[in-house]
Enzyme design. Sequence first.
Site, mmCIF file in Angstrom:
data_model
loop_
_atom_site.group_PDB
_atom_site.id
_atom_site.type_symbol
_atom_site.label_atom_id
_atom_site.label_comp_id
_atom_site.label_asym_id
_atom_site.label_seq_id
_atom_site.Cartn_x
_atom_site.Cartn_y
_atom_site.Cartn_z
ATOM 1 C CE LYS A 126 1.355 -17.706 -2.808
ATOM 2 N NZ LYS A 126 0.490 -18.897 -2.896
ATOM 3 C CG ASP B 163 -2.465 -20.212 -1.463
ATOM 4 O OD1 ASP B 163 -1.920 -20.215 -0.340
ATOM 5 O OD2 ASP B 163 -1.965 -20.784 -2.450
ATOM 6 C CG ASP C 214 -13.773 -6.798 1.783
ATOM 7 O OD1 ASP C 214 -13.478 -6.084 2.767
ATOM 8 O OD2 ASP C 214 -14.198 -6.320 0.704
ATOM 9 C CG ASP D 264 -8.198 -4.592 1.592
ATOM 10 O OD1 ASP D 264 -9.129 -4.087 2.229
ATOM 11 O OD2 ASP D 264 -8.127 -4.563 0.345
ATOM 12 C CE1 TYR E 53 -3.508 -2.666 0.686
ATOM 13 C CE2 TYR E 53 -4.645 -0.611 1.169
ATOM 14 C CZ TYR E 53 -4.679 -1.953 0.867
ATOM 15 O OH TYR E 53 -5.892 -2.588 0.756
HETATM 16 C C1 IPM Z 1 -10.431 -1.038 3.893
HETATM 17 C C2 IPM Z 1 -10.631 -0.431 2.527
HETATM 18 C C3 IPM Z 1 -9.440 0.466 2.210
HETATM 19 C C4 IPM Z 1 -8.202 -0.402 2.197
HETATM 20 C C5 IPM Z 1 -9.578 1.274 0.917
HETATM 21 C C6 IPM Z 1 -10.815 2.149 0.924
HETATM 22 C C7 IPM Z 1 -8.353 2.099 0.627
HETATM 23 O O1 IPM Z 1 -10.808 -1.423 1.578
HETATM 24 O O2 IPM Z 1 -10.325 -0.280 4.866
HETATM 25 O O3 IPM Z 1 -10.396 -2.264 3.991
HETATM 26 O O4 IPM Z 1 -7.908 -1.043 1.177
HETATM 27 O O5 IPM Z 1 -7.512 -0.460 3.214
HETATM 28 MG MG MG Z 2 -10.960 -3.354 2.391
#
Ligand code: IPM
Ligand code: MG
Length: 353
Positions: free
Chosen positions: A186, A219, A247, A243, A141
Site C-alpha cells: 500500500k 486494494d 481468506d 492474512d 502483528y
Molecule cells: C491466520 C489466522 C491468525 C492470523 C489468527 C488466528 C491470529 O487468521 O493464521 O491466518 O491472523 O495470522
Molecule cells: Mg487469517
Amino acid sequence: MEAVIVLLPGDGIGPDVTACAKQVLQTVADKYDHRFTFREELTGGAAIDACGDPLPSATVDSCESSDAVLLGAVGGPRWSDPNATVRPEQGLLKLRSVLGVYANLRPVKIYDELAGASPLKPEILEGVDLLVVRELTGGIYFGEKTRDANSASDLCVYHTHEIERIVRVAARLAQGRRKKLCSVDKANVLETSRLWRDTTNHVMAAEFADIEVETLLVDAAAMHLLSRPSDFDVIVTENMFGDILTDEASMLAGSMGMLPSASLGDSTRGLYEPIHGSAPDIAGRGIANPCGAIASAALLLRHSLGLEQEATAIETAISKAIADGARTADIAARGDSRISTTEMTDAIIRGLN
Ligand code: IPM
Ligand code: MG
C-alpha cells in the site's frame, strides 16, 4: 527415517482435524517404513484453561526440539472477551515468532470437481494455481500496542532484512513455478509499504532477472484476485495483507477447509496449519473438513522431512477422494451426500494404499 512431530490440536475443530492428519501421517510411516514419534502439546484456549498461558514453556521446548510442528486451530468465543489480557491467538503469534518461521506459504489449488463450491464463475477459476507467500513474524502483528480511555494504536514496523529474506523465499519458489512474482503493498499511503516496494524491486533486479515482477496495491490486488485469479503465480506480501488476501483467495478453492499452509524459517523445522480457524460452531460434531490439515501434513513431509514422494502421495490421495465424490458439508453441492470428518479421512487413506 525417524522424526519427531509435535501436534498442537488447539481449540474448536483443531483437535478433530489434527487427529485425521496424524492418522494419515501414521499410514504414510507404515507404508514407507518411517518412524514418526508424535508429541501432543497444549496451545491456545486449551492451554489457557489448563495453565493460564496460551503457549506454555513446555510446549515451546517440545516444539524447539522437534523436526516439525502441526497445529489445528486456536481461538473461540470462550476466550474472546475483548478486554481479556490473555488470548489464544497470542500463543500462535508467539510460537511463530519463537520458531522464527517468517515465511508463510499458502498455496491455493483448485480441484476442478469443486468449481461449483466457489461463489465465482467456473470460467474465472480455470487454470488457477497460485501461492501466497505471507511475511509472518513482522509488521503490525508484532509492533507495540497502546490503549487508553479514548485512543489506541498498533505500530507497524518493517526492517529491510525482513523484506529481503521473504522476497528471496518467494522469488525462489517462483523460479520453480511459472516465474511470476506479484508484490502487494500500500505504497501510496504507508511508509512501510514504500520500503517494501523499494526493497523488493532492488532484490528482484539484483538477484532474480529471470522472474517477471508485478506490483499491486493491496486494494487493487483484492479485486484482481477475483477478476483474473489465474494470472497470479506467486504473490508476496506483508503480514496483515497476507492474512486478509488468503481468506479471500480461499474462496477460489470453494472452502477454507481445503487449504493448507507451511510456515518456514532458516532451518528445516516448520509450523504447519490448515488456514481455517477453530470453527467453534461445528466443533466436536464430526463434520469438519480435514483436507486442509491433511494437506498441511503433506507440506510438512515435503518441507521439513524432505519426503517429496510421500507428500505427493497424500496430495494425490486428496485429489482422488475429491474426484471420487467425497464431500464434507462445506464442499457439498445441493444433492451431494455429505460425509463426516472420519469418512473423508478414510477415503483419503484408501487412496494411499
Ligand atoms: C491466520 C489466522 C491468525 C492470523 C489468527 C488466528 C491470529 O487468521 O493464521 O491466518 O491472523 O495470522
Ligand atoms: Mg487469517
